[in-house]
Write an enzyme that holds these catalytic residues in place. Structure first.
Site, PDB file in Angstrom:
ATOM      1  N   ALA A 292       0.821  -1.208   0.000  1.00  0.00           N
ATOM      2  CA  ALA A 292       0.000   0.000   0.000  1.00  0.00           C
ATOM      3  C   ALA A 292       0.853   1.255   0.000  1.00  0.00           C
ATOM      4  CB  ALA A 292      -0.921  -0.004   1.214  1.00  0.00           C
ATOM      5  N   GLU A 296       4.842   2.509  -6.034  1.00  0.00           N
ATOM      6  CA  GLU A 296       5.432   1.954  -7.259  1.00  0.00           C
ATOM      7  C   GLU A 296       4.676   2.448  -8.488  1.00  0.00           C
ATOM      8  OE1 GLU A 296       3.787  -0.103  -5.082  1.00  0.00           O
ATOM      9  OE2 GLU A 296       2.060  -0.251  -6.382  1.00  0.00           O
ATOM     10  N   ASP A 338       7.558  33.838 -33.941  1.00  0.00           N
ATOM     11  CA  ASP A 338       7.508  34.471 -35.260  1.00  0.00           C
ATOM     12  C   ASP A 338       6.469  35.571 -35.207  1.00  0.00           C
ATOM     13  OD1 ASP A 338       9.200  32.756 -36.481  1.00  0.00           O
ATOM     14  OD2 ASP A 338       7.630  31.400 -37.176  1.00  0.00           O
ATOM     15  N   ASP A 620       8.325  27.783 -38.639  1.00  0.00           N
ATOM     16  CA  ASP A 620       7.468  27.109 -39.599  1.00  0.00           C
ATOM     17  C   ASP A 620       8.192  26.595 -40.833  1.00  0.00           C
ATOM     18  OD1 ASP A 620       7.983  29.564 -40.650  1.00  0.00           O
ATOM     19  OD2 ASP A 620       5.966  30.356 -40.358  1.00  0.00           O
ATOM     20  N   ASP A 624      13.947  26.263 -40.023  1.00  0.00           N
ATOM     21  CA  ASP A 624      13.686  26.478 -38.600  1.00  0.00           C
ATOM     22  C   ASP A 624      13.877  25.198 -37.795  1.00  0.00           C
ATOM     23  OD1 ASP A 624      13.042  29.148 -38.760  1.00  0.00           O
ATOM     24  OD2 ASP A 624      10.947  28.762 -39.231  1.00  0.00           O
ATOM     25  N   ASN A 686      -0.458   7.391   2.664  1.00  0.00           N
ATOM     26  CA  ASN A 686       0.449   6.272   2.959  1.00  0.00           C
ATOM     27  C   ASN A 686       1.204   6.524   4.244  1.00  0.00           C
ATOM     28  OD1 ASN A 686      -0.401   5.374   0.523  1.00  0.00           O
ATOM     29  ND2 ASN A 686       1.533   5.713  -0.558  1.00  0.00           N
ATOM     30  N   THR A 717      -9.070   4.771  -1.630  1.00  0.00           N
ATOM     31  CA  THR A 717      -8.676   6.170  -1.498  1.00  0.00           C
ATOM     32  C   THR A 717      -7.740   6.605  -2.619  1.00  0.00           C
ATOM     33  OG1 THR A 717      -6.896   5.637   0.007  1.00  0.00           O
ATOM     34  CG2 THR A 717      -8.992   6.262   1.005  1.00  0.00           C
ATOM     35  N   ASP A 718      -6.820   5.753  -3.042  1.00  0.00           N
ATOM     36  CA  ASP A 718      -5.851   6.183  -4.068  1.00  0.00           C
ATOM     37  C   ASP A 718      -6.481   6.298  -5.448  1.00  0.00           C
ATOM     38  OD1 ASP A 718      -3.898   6.412  -2.300  1.00  0.00           O
ATOM     39  OD2 ASP A 718      -2.494   5.012  -3.254  1.00  0.00           O
TER      40      ASP A 718
END
Ligand code: ATP
Length: 883
Positions: A292, A296, A338, A620, A624, A686, A717-718
């Site tokens: 928990a 990770e 530009d 453009d 460039d 956590n 909750t996560d």
């Protein structure tokens, strides 16, 4: 075409060995007419669409499997299985079910993110000019079929494999296919050697390569998977989701954090054993806590947020081509833009003319047209690459469209004029030379018309029609027009006895006769002044880099509020003279660069970067591309830009609008903020769980939670509330604070302190509940701790919606998605407490009304604490610059 032939056989024919005419005959097409609609339909049926089926993304099952390969998850599954075998079957099954649910949540998120990225890739479509039914059409490249006649110019992505029929000064960058980094010169002559390798087939163009110079017409020989690129596409295992800097840093941090959490869990395990808890139970608890608490999934969640953010940016007309740009947008300190089309509307209109010593505001309906005006109009009409589409609309460069339109407005018959003065040769426009020349053969005369920036054209003029000629006087007029915001174009011509050899700028653009000037107005975009103001408030410096005249540049810059009166302008010529040290001292405060060549843009980016600035740069043209690659965020234009620039860019403006860059920066800052909020929320939760389980044995309390409780809290909750945080609107002051330093830690501004101390508070509230309930002989104390811990996190998620603003100011209901998920999670928790099936699975018991009220009251202290913290932040008392 041989209808019995397969597409594979057809595509493998050695078109490069044949003469251009023979290729057209074989493909049954007349180059001047193109295919007929019927032929296109038949061929589409036979050859399919011109698409490469790339193996983008991972198959769904691999994403799903990926959810279970984490080391701690495997340990947990194994531990649950062992406990199941030893007797606690229901517990084991419940744990495994929760792990599966958790994996599903992860899978859905990751899958959505992949889909979002793939959708983004597919939006970056190329369009092409194709001749069909004798008319030039603009189509999606996917619609091409073999035999189509394609028209290409510098900056195009080659949309299929093509045998060249006409090539003018054509150069192609084939590095994507052959690895050769130098541009390849292309010709139309057939090749004699049968064994010529791909890289040496100079009369062919291959899909995925880029034209960097010149113009061409060609016939499509292979489409889709039959193209050379299609044949190797399967080998291109494209990484679907690129890692962002934060994601990389989080991955490193996550590994260190994981080790610390495993160490803490080991202590909890040993402490439990010492207190006489059951070993298997303690082991499961420790591993569940590790699963928990180890974030990770954090790097993945962050990437998902960026990927979804990128798909939201599309709705704001900013197409993200490289995902890390979403994160880095928030760090931009300089936007080098530009002028034409980005700051202005690119809707040019010719409003002023100067011919033979007289100024005109219109050339239209001039009754007695003098010979000077006549030849000037002829030059306007002939010296351009504008084309008419089937509906009569003019397609091409807006500068040229405006000039041609001025000629058309006089009532000339352009088609007849082009027929009687066909174009014989040309030296195409390039933005370093700033001029172009076209040769036209009349009945008795061969004329070359040159147009371009006044100083560039006048430099090569030796007289005007009447032989009287003053460079200075004409330049003076051009300057005056420029100061009023006009783009000024000068015209000249030369009478040639025959086409010169070779046809290049040096040889051709000499000894010209001056014809006149045209002044074009391109008004600023309406939304730009506000966007410029927003930049200044957000600590971002807008800079204009243009090929246009310094006076035009300054006039427009003043009009949009980019600079105040009399601001400095550095020109390309001055840039050449300044040393790096000198220029470095100036880049910080110079905001207008005029008559700059694309190559000089790279130098500006480099110098700004050396000063620690974070540069977004627009571009453009073909030239460039290197500057776009060098900039921290390269931005190309979706409407008017070249494919070459788009390929080099991190982001494409679908509406070419400067205001869109600013909006994207705002959005980038919001996305980053929300990721921070998510991390803050998830890691504080956590931390609360760890504090609870770590402190309990120290305080002499029994194990407060069972493994299944820990996993459940982690799941509910996560997952959902965390995602809903991504919907949070931008903070009120988001564009009033300075850009974030790119190296700034994500835990800066008091985040890690918050994680520790609010976590500790959540732990304390849970343990207080436990101690109080045990003291009062309440049997359901574990259910109470479980509920307090869950509810504390739900209140916390509401409290962290803003970094500094009070929840009472931003409003409780202003993130409906979050309120919805919080209510849903409360309902789920009540279900776990009050539905008897779940009681046995979760080892819970129905709470009395009093007990429930207790659990609903205590968590509000979390809100109080966070609100106090935010009050202190608002008043500058804490976390001012902390990292
Ligand atoms: P901006 O930054 O405003 O977009 P730019 O960098 O696109 O400008 P260029 O297109 O390189 O500017 O043009 C530079 C100069 O070249 C213009 O000021 C004009 O004088 C001249 N010019 C532009 N287009 C043409 C054209 N089609 N033919 C001849 N000269 C041109």
């Amino acid at each position: 075409m041989d209808t019995a032939d397969t597409p594979e056989n057809q595509a493998s024919r050695p078109f490069h060995l044949l003469e251009a005419e023979d290729v057209c005959a074989l493909l049954e097409v007349t180059p001047t007419d193109g295919l007929t609609s019927e032929a296109v339909t038949l061929r589409r049926h036979k050859y399919g669409t011109n698409e490469i089926i790339e193996t983008v993304g991972h198959p769904w099952w691999r994403i799903l499997l990926g959810q279970f390969t984490d080391f701690m998850i495997v340990v947990l599954i194994a531990a649950a299985a062992v406990s199941g075998i030893l007797g606690e079957l229901t517990d084991a099954i419940a744990i495994i079910v929760i792990i599966i649910l958790n994996a599903l949540v992860g899978f859905i998120q990751e899958f959505r993110a992949e889909q979002a990225v793939i959708a983004l890739k597919q939006m970056a479509r190329t369009i092409v000019r194709v001749r069909r039914d004798k008319i030039t059409h603009v189509l999606a490249a996917a619609e091409l079929v073999p035999g189509d006649i394609v028209l290409l110019e510098a900056g195009n992505m080659v949309p299929a494999d093509i045998r060249l029929l006409e090539a003018i000064d054509l150069e192609v960058d084939e590095s994507a296919l052959t690895g050769e980094s130098l541009p390849v010169h292309k010709i139309i002559a057939s090749i004699k050697d049968k064994d010529t390798i791909l890289a040496e087939r100079h009369n062919m163009l291959f899909r995925g390569t880029l034209t960097t110079r010149g113009r061409a017409t060609g016939v499509v020989t292979a489409t889709g998977m039959q193209t050379e690129l299609g044949k190797i596409a399967v080998m291109l295992d494209s990484e679907t989701i690129q890692k962002t800097p934060i994601q990389k840093r989080l991955a490193v941090f996550g590994r260190k954090l994981a080790l610390s959490i495993i160490a803490i869990c080991t202590i909890i395990f040993v402490a439990g054993l010492l207190q006489g808890e059951d070993m298997i139970m303690m082991f499961l608890t420790a591993v569940s806590l590790a699963v928990a608490a180890i974030p990770e999934a954090l790097p993945a969640v962050v990437t998902i947020a960026f990927a979804l953010g990128a798909s939201q940016l599309v709705r704001q007309h900013a197409l993200i081509r490289r995902l890390p740009a979403v994160e880095t947008l928030g760090s931009v300190t300089f936007i080098c833009s530009d002028k034409t089309g980005t700051l202005t509307r690119n809707a040019m209109h010719a409003e002023l003319f100067y011919i033979a010593g007289v100024e005109y505001t219109t050339l239209a309906s001039r009754d007695a047209i003098s010979s000077e005006i006549k030849i000037f109009i002829q030059a306007l009409a002939l010296n351009n690459d504008v084309e008419k589409n089937p509906t009569g609309k003019l397609i091409g460069d807006p500068t040229e469209i405006a000039l041609l339109q001025a000629a058309l407005d006089t009532g000339i018959d352009n088609t007849a004029l082009s027929k009687s003065w066909p174009r014989m040769a040309e030296v195409s426009f390039d933005s370093s030379r700033k001029r172009m020349t076209t040769f036209h053969q009349g009945k008795e005369q061969l004329l070359a018309f040159t147009k371009g920036a006044p100083e560039q054209v006048l430099e090569h003029c030796t007289s005007d029609i009447h032989g009287q000629f003053s460079h200075a006087a004409i330049l003076d007029i051009a300057n005056h027009w420029a100061m009023r915001g006009y783009r000024v174009i000068a015209y000249a011509y030369r009478d040639w006895p025959a086409l010169p050899e070779p046809i290049d700028a040096n040889n051709v653009e000499q000894e010209l006769t001056f014809l006149g000037l045209a002044g074009l107005m391109d008004p600023p975009r309406d939304e730009v002044p506000a966007a410029v103001r927003e930049c200044y408030q957000a600590g971002i410096k807008p800079v204009m880099i243009t090929g246009d005249h310094p006076a035009t540049a300054r006039a427009i810059a003043e009009r949009i509020g980019l600079v105040h009166d009399h601001a400095d302008v550095i020109t390309g010529k001055q840039l050449e003279r300044l040393t790096d040290e000198q220029l470095s001292g100036q880049v910080n405060h110079t905001q207008i660069y005029a008559r700059v060549s694309p190559q000089q843009k790279i130098r500006l980016v480099q110098l700004l970067q050396q000063r620690g600035e974070y540069v977004a740069m627009t571009g453009d043209g073909v030239n460039d591309a290197p500057a776009l690659k060098k900039a921290d965020i390269g931005i190309a234009m979706g409407e008017k830009g070249t494919d070459v620039a788009r390929e080099a860019a991190d982001m494409v403006l679908m509406d070419d609008n400067f205001a869109t860059i600013v909006r994207a920066i705002r959005e980038g800052r919001r996305i980053y903020d929300n990721i921070r909020k998510f991390i803050k929320y998830a890691m504080t939760g956590n931390s609360g769980e760890i504090w609870t389980l770590f402190l309990a044995p120290i305080l002499g309390l029994p194990l407060p939670l069972l493994p299944i409780h820990i996993l459940w809290i982690n799941l509910v909750t996560d997952g959902l509330p965390g995602l809903a945080l991504g919907q949070e609107k931008a903070e009120e002051n988001i564009m009033q604070r300075p850009p974030r330093h790119p190296q700034e830690s994500i835990f800066a501004h008091g985040m890690w302190q918050h994680i520790l101390w609010i976590g500790l508070l959540i732990g304390a509230l849970s343990l207080f509940t436990q101690a109080w309930a045990i003291q009062n002989n309440i049997e359901n104390w574990q259910t109470m701790v479980f509920t307090v811990l869950t509810f504390s996190q739900l209140i916390h998620v509401l409290a962290v919606r803003s970094e500094a603003q009070s929840l009472f100011t931003i409003g409780w209901l202003t993130n409906p998605a979050l309120i919805g998920t919080v209510l849903l999670t409360i309902l789920l928790q009540l279900g776990v407490i009050y539905i008897s099936v779940f009681n046995s699975i979760f080892n819970t018991a129905p709470l009395s009304l009093e007990e429930l009220l207790f659990c609903c009251t205590v968590p509000w202290l979390v809100l109080l604490a966070v609100e106090v913290e935010k009050w202190l932040v608002r008043h500058g008392m804490i976390y001012r610059d902390s990292n």
